[in-house]
Design a protein around this motif. Structure first.
Motif, short mmCIF file in Angstrom:
data_model
loop_
_atom_site.label_atom_id
_atom_site.label_comp_id
_atom_site.label_asym_id
_atom_site.label_seq_id
_atom_site.Cartn_x
_atom_site.Cartn_y
_atom_site.Cartn_z
N ILE A 1 34.80 51.42 39.95
CA ILE A 1 35.73 50.54 40.66
C ILE A 1 36.40 51.29 41.80
O ILE A 1 36.51 50.79 42.92
CB ILE A 1 36.76 49.94 39.69
N PHE A 2 36.87 52.51 41.53
CA PHE A 2 37.54 53.29 42.56
C PHE A 2 36.59 53.68 43.68
O PHE A 2 36.96 53.67 44.85
CB PHE A 2 38.21 54.53 41.98
N ILE A 3 35.36 54.00 43.35
CA ILE A 3 34.39 54.41 44.37
C ILE A 3 34.03 53.21 45.25
O ILE A 3 34.08 53.28 46.47
CB ILE A 3 33.13 55.02 43.73
N PHE A 4 33.66 52.09 44.62
CA PHE A 4 33.25 50.92 45.40
C PHE A 4 34.42 50.21 46.06
O PHE A 4 34.23 49.43 46.97
CB PHE A 4 32.46 49.94 44.53
N GLY A 5 35.63 50.47 45.62
CA GLY A 5 36.80 49.91 46.28
C GLY A 5 37.41 50.86 47.29
O GLY A 5 37.92 50.44 48.32
N GLY A 6 37.36 52.15 46.99
CA GLY A 6 38.01 53.14 47.84
C GLY A 6 37.26 53.46 49.12
O GLY A 6 37.86 53.58 50.19
N ILE A 7 35.96 53.60 49.02
CA ILE A 7 35.17 53.97 50.20
C ILE A 7 35.24 52.88 51.28
O ILE A 7 35.52 53.19 52.44
CB ILE A 7 33.72 54.31 49.80
N PRO A 8 35.03 51.59 50.95
CA PRO A 8 35.19 50.57 52.00
C PRO A 8 36.61 50.49 52.55
O PRO A 8 36.80 50.25 53.75
CB PRO A 8 34.81 49.26 51.30
N ALA A 9 37.60 50.70 51.71
CA ALA A 9 38.99 50.66 52.18
C ALA A 9 39.25 51.77 53.20
O ALA A 9 39.92 51.54 54.22
CB ALA A 9 39.95 50.78 51.00
N ILE A 10 38.74 52.94 52.95
CA ILE A 10 38.92 54.06 53.88
C ILE A 10 38.20 53.78 55.19
O ILE A 10 38.75 54.01 56.28
CB ILE A 10 38.41 55.37 53.25
N TYR B 1 35.36 45.39 33.08
CA TYR B 1 36.48 45.88 33.87
C TYR B 1 36.53 45.21 35.25
O TYR B 1 37.58 44.76 35.69
CB TYR B 1 36.40 47.40 34.07
N PHE B 2 35.39 45.17 35.91
CA PHE B 2 35.34 44.65 37.27
C PHE B 2 35.75 43.17 37.31
O PHE B 2 36.53 42.75 38.16
CB PHE B 2 33.93 44.85 37.85
N SER B 3 35.23 42.39 36.36
CA SER B 3 35.55 40.96 36.36
C SER B 3 37.02 40.71 36.06
O SER B 3 37.66 39.86 36.70
CB SER B 3 34.67 40.22 35.35
N MET B 4 37.59 41.44 35.14
CA MET B 4 38.99 41.23 34.78
C MET B 4 39.94 41.71 35.89
O MET B 4 40.95 41.08 36.17
CB MET B 4 39.33 41.92 33.47
N VAL B 5 39.60 42.82 36.54
CA VAL B 5 40.45 43.31 37.63
C VAL B 5 40.44 42.30 38.78
O VAL B 5 41.49 41.97 39.34
CB VAL B 5 39.97 44.70 38.11
N LEU B 6 39.27 41.78 39.13
CA LEU B 6 39.20 40.79 40.19
C LEU B 6 39.90 39.49 39.80
O LEU B 6 40.62 38.90 40.62
CB LEU B 6 37.75 40.51 40.57
N LEU B 7 39.71 39.06 38.56
CA LEU B 7 40.33 37.82 38.11
C LEU B 7 41.85 37.91 38.15
O LEU B 7 42.53 37.06 38.74
CB LEU B 7 39.86 37.48 36.69
N PHE B 8 42.41 38.94 37.54
CA PHE B 8 43.86 39.04 37.48
C PHE B 8 44.48 39.45 38.82
O PHE B 8 45.61 39.07 39.13
CB PHE B 8 44.29 39.99 36.35
N GLY B 9 43.75 40.20 39.63
CA GLY B 9 44.24 40.49 40.98
C GLY B 9 44.31 39.23 41.82
O GLY B 9 45.29 38.99 42.53
#
Length: 113
Positions: free
Chosen positions: A8-17, A88-96
Motif C-alpha cells: 500500500i505504501f509503495i503503490f500509494g507513495g511513489i505516485p504521490a511523490i 487491506y487495500f479494499s478496507m483502506v479505500l472503503l473507509f478512506g
C-alpha cells in the motif's frame, strides 16, 4: 516493513511523490514565466488567500478513516480466507472514501448554517 502495508505504501507513495514533484515544477515554471514577462504576480496571492476553514477537519477525518480501514483489513484478513493485500487495500479505500463523504456532509451542513 513487510506484507500488504508495504504494498500500500509503495503503490500509494511513489505516485504521490511523482505528482507532487510535477506540481511544484509546473508552479515554478509558471511563476518564472510570469516574472520574465514583467506581469504582476498578485494572481498567486489571490489564490493563496482563499479561506481554508475545514482543511484540518478534512485531513483529520480522512486519517481516522484510513486507520479504521487498516484495522478492518486486519480483521478481514484474520477471519476470512481473503488475500492479505486485497483485504487491506479494499478496507483502506472503503473507509478512506467514507471518511471523505462524511467530511463533505459535515462541511455542507456547516456552510448552510
Amino acid at each position: 516493513m513487510e506484507g500488504p502495508l508495504a504494498i500500500i505504501f509503495i503503490f500509494g507513495g511513489i505516485p504521490a511523490i511523482i505528482i507532487a514533484l510535477a506540481y511544484f515544477r509546473t508552479r515554478r515554471i509558471e511563476r518564472t514565466a510570469l516574472i520574465a514577462a514583467g506581469k504582476d504576480a498578485s494572481i498567486f496571492e489571490q489564490l493563496n488567500s482563499k479561506p481554508k476553514h475545514y482543511l484540518s477537519l478534512k485531513y483529520g477525518i480522512f486519517m481516522v478513516g484510513l486507520a479504521i480501514g487498516v484495522l478492518m483489513g486486519s480483521v478481514l484478513q484474520n477471519y476470512t480466507m481473503m488475500n492479505d493485500a486485497a483485504s487491506y487495500f479494499s478496507m483502506v479505500l472503503l473507509f478512506g472514501g467514507l471518511a471523505l463523504v462524511l467530511f463533505y456532509m459535515i462541511q455542507k451542513k456547516l456552510n448552510d448554517e
